[in-house]
Design a protein around this motif. Sequence first.
Motif, mmCIF file in Angstrom:
data_model
loop_
_atom_site.group_PDB
_atom_site.id
_atom_site.type_symbol
_atom_site.label_atom_id
_atom_site.label_comp_id
_atom_site.label_asym_id
_atom_site.label_seq_id
_atom_site.Cartn_x
_atom_site.Cartn_y
_atom_site.Cartn_z
ATOM 1 N N ASN A 1 37.867 38.656 40.404
ATOM 2 C CA ASN A 1 36.976 37.514 40.417
ATOM 3 C C ASN A 1 37.803 36.278 40.761
ATOM 4 O O ASN A 1 38.679 35.895 40.006
ATOM 5 N N LEU A 2 37.517 35.637 41.878
ATOM 6 C CA LEU A 2 38.316 34.495 42.321
ATOM 7 C C LEU A 2 38.074 33.241 41.496
ATOM 8 O O LEU A 2 38.936 32.381 41.415
ATOM 9 N N LEU A 3 36.896 33.118 40.906
ATOM 10 C CA LEU A 3 36.563 31.914 40.145
ATOM 11 C C LEU A 3 36.061 32.298 38.752
ATOM 12 O O LEU A 3 34.869 32.178 38.458
ATOM 13 N N PRO A 4 36.948 32.733 37.874
ATOM 14 C CA PRO A 4 36.497 33.146 36.545
ATOM 15 C C PRO A 4 35.823 31.990 35.811
ATOM 16 O O PRO A 4 36.288 30.857 35.860
ATOM 17 N N GLY A 5 34.716 32.291 35.174
ATOM 18 C CA GLY A 5 34.006 31.277 34.407
ATOM 19 C C GLY A 5 33.131 30.348 35.231
ATOM 20 O O GLY A 5 32.475 29.474 34.691
ATOM 21 N N VAL A 6 33.133 30.509 36.537
ATOM 22 C CA VAL A 6 32.330 29.653 37.406
ATOM 23 C C VAL A 6 31.040 30.374 37.761
ATOM 24 O O VAL A 6 31.043 31.538 38.129
ATOM 25 N N ARG A 7 29.929 29.661 37.633
ATOM 26 C CA ARG A 7 28.638 30.210 38.028
ATOM 27 C C ARG A 7 28.140 29.410 39.224
ATOM 28 O O ARG A 7 28.268 28.194 39.262
ATOM 29 N N ILE A 8 27.575 30.102 40.186
ATOM 30 C CA ILE A 8 27.112 29.464 41.414
ATOM 31 C C ILE A 8 25.641 29.780 41.604
ATOM 32 O O ILE A 8 25.228 30.939 41.519
ATOM 33 N N ALA A 9 24.850 28.751 41.858
ATOM 34 C CA ALA A 9 23.432 28.938 42.179
ATOM 35 C C ALA A 9 23.283 28.819 43.687
ATOM 36 O O ALA A 9 23.716 27.843 44.288
ATOM 37 N N LEU A 10 22.688 29.822 44.287
ATOM 38 C CA LEU A 10 22.476 29.827 45.722
ATOM 39 C C LEU A 10 20.995 29.592 45.978
ATOM 40 O O LEU A 10 20.146 30.347 45.515
ATOM 41 N N ILE A 11 20.697 28.536 46.698
ATOM 42 C CA ILE A 11 19.312 28.197 47.006
ATOM 43 C C ILE A 11 19.091 28.415 48.491
ATOM 44 O O ILE A 11 19.809 27.872 49.324
ATOM 45 N N GLU A 12 18.113 29.243 48.813
ATOM 46 C CA GLU A 12 17.822 29.538 50.213
ATOM 47 C C GLU A 12 16.357 29.241 50.493
ATOM 48 O O GLU A 12 15.498 29.419 49.640
ATOM 49 N N SER A 13 16.105 28.792 51.703
ATOM 50 C CA SER A 13 14.727 28.524 52.091
ATOM 51 C C SER A 13 14.104 29.772 52.684
ATOM 52 O O SER A 13 14.797 30.650 53.164
ATOM 53 N N GLY A 14 12.808 29.842 52.660
ATOM 54 C CA GLY A 14 12.113 30.940 53.309
ATOM 55 C C GLY A 14 11.639 31.996 52.351
ATOM 56 O O GLY A 14 11.848 31.926 51.147
ATOM 57 N N GLU A 15 10.987 32.980 52.921
ATOM 58 C CA GLU A 15 10.395 34.054 52.137
ATOM 59 C C GLU A 15 11.395 35.161 51.846
ATOM 60 O O GLU A 15 12.434 35.257 52.485
ATOM 61 N N ASP A 16 11.024 36.011 50.904
ATOM 62 C CA ASP A 16 11.823 37.196 50.586
ATOM 63 C C ASP A 16 11.263 38.353 51.403
ATOM 64 O O ASP A 16 10.499 39.177 50.913
ATOM 65 N N TYR A 17 11.636 38.393 52.673
ATOM 66 C CA TYR A 17 11.101 39.401 53.582
ATOM 67 C C TYR A 17 11.475 40.820 53.178
ATOM 68 O O TYR A 17 10.736 41.760 53.415
ATOM 69 N N LEU A 18 12.641 40.991 52.559
ATOM 70 C CA LEU A 18 13.078 42.333 52.186
ATOM 71 C C LEU A 18 12.224 42.919 51.073
ATOM 72 O O LEU A 18 12.122 44.130 50.940
ATOM 73 N N ALA A 19 11.593 42.070 50.265
ATOM 74 C CA ALA A 19 10.745 42.550 49.177
ATOM 75 C C ALA A 19 9.275 42.593 49.571
ATOM 76 O O ALA A 19 8.437 43.013 48.797
ATOM 77 N N SER A 20 8.956 42.162 50.774
ATOM 78 C CA SER A 20 7.563 42.092 51.226
ATOM 79 C C SER A 20 7.103 43.431 51.787
ATOM 80 O O SER A 20 7.904 44.195 52.314
ATOM 81 N N PRO A 21 5.784 43.690 51.696
ATOM 82 C CA PRO A 21 5.266 44.894 52.360
ATOM 83 C C PRO A 21 5.565 44.819 53.852
ATOM 84 O O PRO A 21 5.515 43.752 54.452
ATOM 85 N N GLY A 22 5.897 45.941 54.446
ATOM 86 C CA GLY A 22 6.227 45.967 55.871
ATOM 87 C C GLY A 22 7.623 45.468 56.162
ATOM 88 O O GLY A 22 7.929 45.038 57.270
ATOM 89 N N SER A 23 8.507 45.509 55.169
ATOM 90 C CA SER A 23 9.855 44.961 55.344
ATOM 91 C C SER A 23 10.796 45.916 56.066
ATOM 92 O O SER A 23 11.967 45.613 56.221
ATOM 93 N N GLU A 24 10.290 47.046 56.538
ATOM 94 C CA GLU A 24 11.154 48.051 57.141
ATOM 95 C C GLU A 24 11.974 47.479 58.302
ATOM 96 O O GLU A 24 13.132 47.823 58.475
ATOM 97 N N GLU A 25 11.376 46.607 59.099
ATOM 98 C CA GLU A 25 12.149 46.095 60.237
ATOM 99 C C GLU A 25 13.279 45.177 59.795
ATOM 100 O O GLU A 25 14.236 44.974 60.524
ATOM 101 N N PHE A 26 13.211 44.641 58.590
ATOM 102 C CA PHE A 26 14.297 43.809 58.072
ATOM 103 C C PHE A 26 15.383 44.649 57.414
ATOM 104 O O PHE A 26 16.524 44.238 57.342
ATOM 105 N N SER A 27 15.033 45.816 56.898
ATOM 106 C CA SER A 27 16.004 46.625 56.160
ATOM 107 C C SER A 27 16.577 47.777 56.978
ATOM 108 O O SER A 27 17.420 48.505 56.489
ATOM 109 N N ASN A 28 16.144 47.923 58.212
ATOM 110 C CA ASN A 28 16.637 48.992 59.072
ATOM 111 C C ASN A 28 17.369 48.365 60.258
ATOM 112 O O ASN A 28 16.744 47.724 61.100
#
Length: 106
Positions: free
Chosen positions: A1-28
């Motif tokens: 672990n390069l940063l012990p004790g450090v927590r990072i919040a990652l904020i991304e815009s957009g939808e969660d396409y990988l969890a959406s129905p029909g996500s096969e084209e994103f996961s293949n």
Amino acid sequence: NLLPGVRIALIESGEDYLASPGSEEFSNPATTINTWHGPANRGYRTVPQTGLNNRQMSLYRASAVGGCSVINAMIWMRGFKEDWDKHMPEGFKGKDVEREFEWLEE
């Protein structure tokens, strides 16, 4: 672990396409090309390139949970150890990040 004790919040815009129905084209990786002109792609283009007869090139950048990884066929690369050594501060040199890459690749 390069940063012990450090927590990072990652904020991304957009939808969660990988969890959406029909996500096969994103996961293949074989069908990722289908996502390049879909809703996840931001549709960026270069300015006209004089060396390419003034054509514009597509820049595939995603607006999605997972960032550009959802439309780049799940490809990633480590980069050269020498580049890490040259451009990064102590603690993030090539030798430091190599063990993290190895952990990711397991």
